[in-house]
Design an enzyme around this catalytic site. Structure first.
Site, PDB file in Angstrom:
ATOM      1  N   HIS A 242      20.044 -25.073 -35.660  1.00 48.25           N
ATOM      2  CA  HIS A 242      19.148 -25.123 -35.156  1.00 48.25           C
ATOM      3  C   HIS A 242      17.409 -25.888 -35.963  1.00 48.25           C
ATOM      4  O   HIS A 242      18.013 -25.994 -37.151  1.00 48.25           O
ATOM      5  CB  HIS A 242      18.276 -23.981 -34.675  1.00 48.25           C
ATOM      6  CG  HIS A 242      17.157 -23.397 -34.445  1.00 48.25           C
ATOM      7  ND1 HIS A 242      16.403 -22.947 -35.020  1.00 48.25           N
ATOM      8  CD2 HIS A 242      16.393 -23.539 -32.965  1.00 48.25           C
ATOM      9  CE1 HIS A 242      15.153 -22.226 -34.268  1.00 48.25           C
ATOM     10  NE2 HIS A 242      15.646 -22.744 -33.150  1.00 48.25           N
ATOM     11  N   SER A 243      16.999 -26.914 -34.518  1.00 52.39           N
ATOM     12  CA  SER A 243      14.827 -26.675 -35.538  1.00 52.39           C
ATOM     13  C   SER A 243      15.878 -28.072 -37.210  1.00 52.39           C
ATOM     14  O   SER A 243      16.585 -29.014 -36.542  1.00 52.39           O
ATOM     15  CB  SER A 243      15.022 -25.477 -36.037  1.00 52.39           C
ATOM     16  OG  SER A 243      13.316 -26.363 -36.425  1.00 52.39           O
TER      17      SER A 243
END
Length: 301
Positions: free
Chosen positions: A102-103
């Site tokens: 994620h991210s």
């Protein structure tokens, strides 16, 4: 029946790396990598919805969650976190594995994939983070923001946790709910892993303050595109509509275009939700993730 959760630490040259694992260690491994100033707790709701045929290992990157930070004084770079992943992979002696990230964690995984080709068999990413893209004319500002500001505010970025400002636990939970659109339960669960009690209902955040000023490679937009689209690893990219609406992909429209990948190895799925959609609304992404884990590109996403 939910997968059994276990937690322990792995030793690294600079300290301990916190690990949370779900499932049977004899099943195919899946490494989970969170974003900055976060913890492995962000994957718990999603794991509950995924096939119980994999061994899910979530790393807490150095200076995040309950993991020790990198040595004090150094400027943190993306490549430092790539090596942290390498430490974990070596510990488990994985020859091949899948990744869910994620991210900022997506950047770590992508660069790891370039540095250690052939290890990753599939990549699943949520809202891939954007590097700061730098043209020749931007080098001055890039340097000043990354290095000038760091050394100018050296004590602030290298402060001891015991000297950081206290915040009430209730305020910290409310701030997390507002900033990340988390439920109260998720906000409390996250806070438990990124803070320590400070007495009288107050806490201190334990994340490494240098995470606010990470040094990422000064890629030009063209170089950035060439690097990210050149890999051959099958990739599922799940992107939140809210992030698109906020304009975060204006400089990198290729991240929204499957045809931009010459190896035709990337599938893109846009879903309703915010940057933390995998945490806030895991039911919106779980089916896509499960299908990709089990069958890759065999089925139409």
């Amino acid at each position: 029946m939910a997968l059994l959760e276990k937690e322990w630490f792995i030793e690294s040259p600079w300290g301990r790396i916190s690990i949370i694992a779900w499932g049977n260690c004899y099943d195919p491994p899946v490494l989970l990598c969170h974003g900055t100033m976060d913890s492995a707790a962000c994957f718990r709701p999603l794991i509950r919805l995924l096939p119980q045929k994999f061994y899910y290992i979530a790393i807490e990157l150095p200076g995040n969650g309950k993991s020790d930070p990198f040595p004090r004084g150094m400027v943190l770079t993306l490549y430092d976190f790539v090596y942290a992943v390498h430490v974990v992979v070596n510990h488990f002696r994985w020859e091949k594995f899948i990744s869910i990230a994620h991210s900022f964690g997506t950047s770590v995984v992508k660069i790891y994939n370039l540095c250690y080709p052939g290890k990753l068999t599939k990549i699943i990413e949520f809202d891939p983070a954007l590097h700061r893209m730098v043209t020749p004319g931007d080098f001055h500002s890039w340097y000043q923001i990354t290095f000038g500001d760091f050394f100018k505010n050296f004590d602030e970025y290298n402060i001891d946790i015991e000297k950081t400002e206290k915040v009430s636990k209730d305020e910290a939970v409310q701030n997390s709910m507002k900033r990340r659109h988390l439920s109260e339960e998720c906000a409390k669960e996250t806070l438990e892993r990124i803070s320590i009690p400070a007495g009288d209902g107050f806490v201190r955040y334990t994340y490494d303050r240098r995470l606010k000023i990470l040094q990422t490679p000064p890629y030009t937009p063209e170089h950035y595109k060439d690097v990210l689209t050149s890999v051959k690893t099958p990739t599922l990219s799940i992107i939140a509509q809210d992030t698109i609406d906020l304009g975060f992909y204006k400089l990198t429209p290729f991240l929204l275009d499957e045809m931009a990948y010459p190896n035709r190895n990337c599938r893109i799925k846009i879903v309703k939700g915010s940057h933390d959609v995998h945490y806030n609304n895991p039911e919106c992404v779980a089916d896509y993730v499960a299908e990709f884990l089990m069958g890759g590109f065999k089925a139409k996403l």
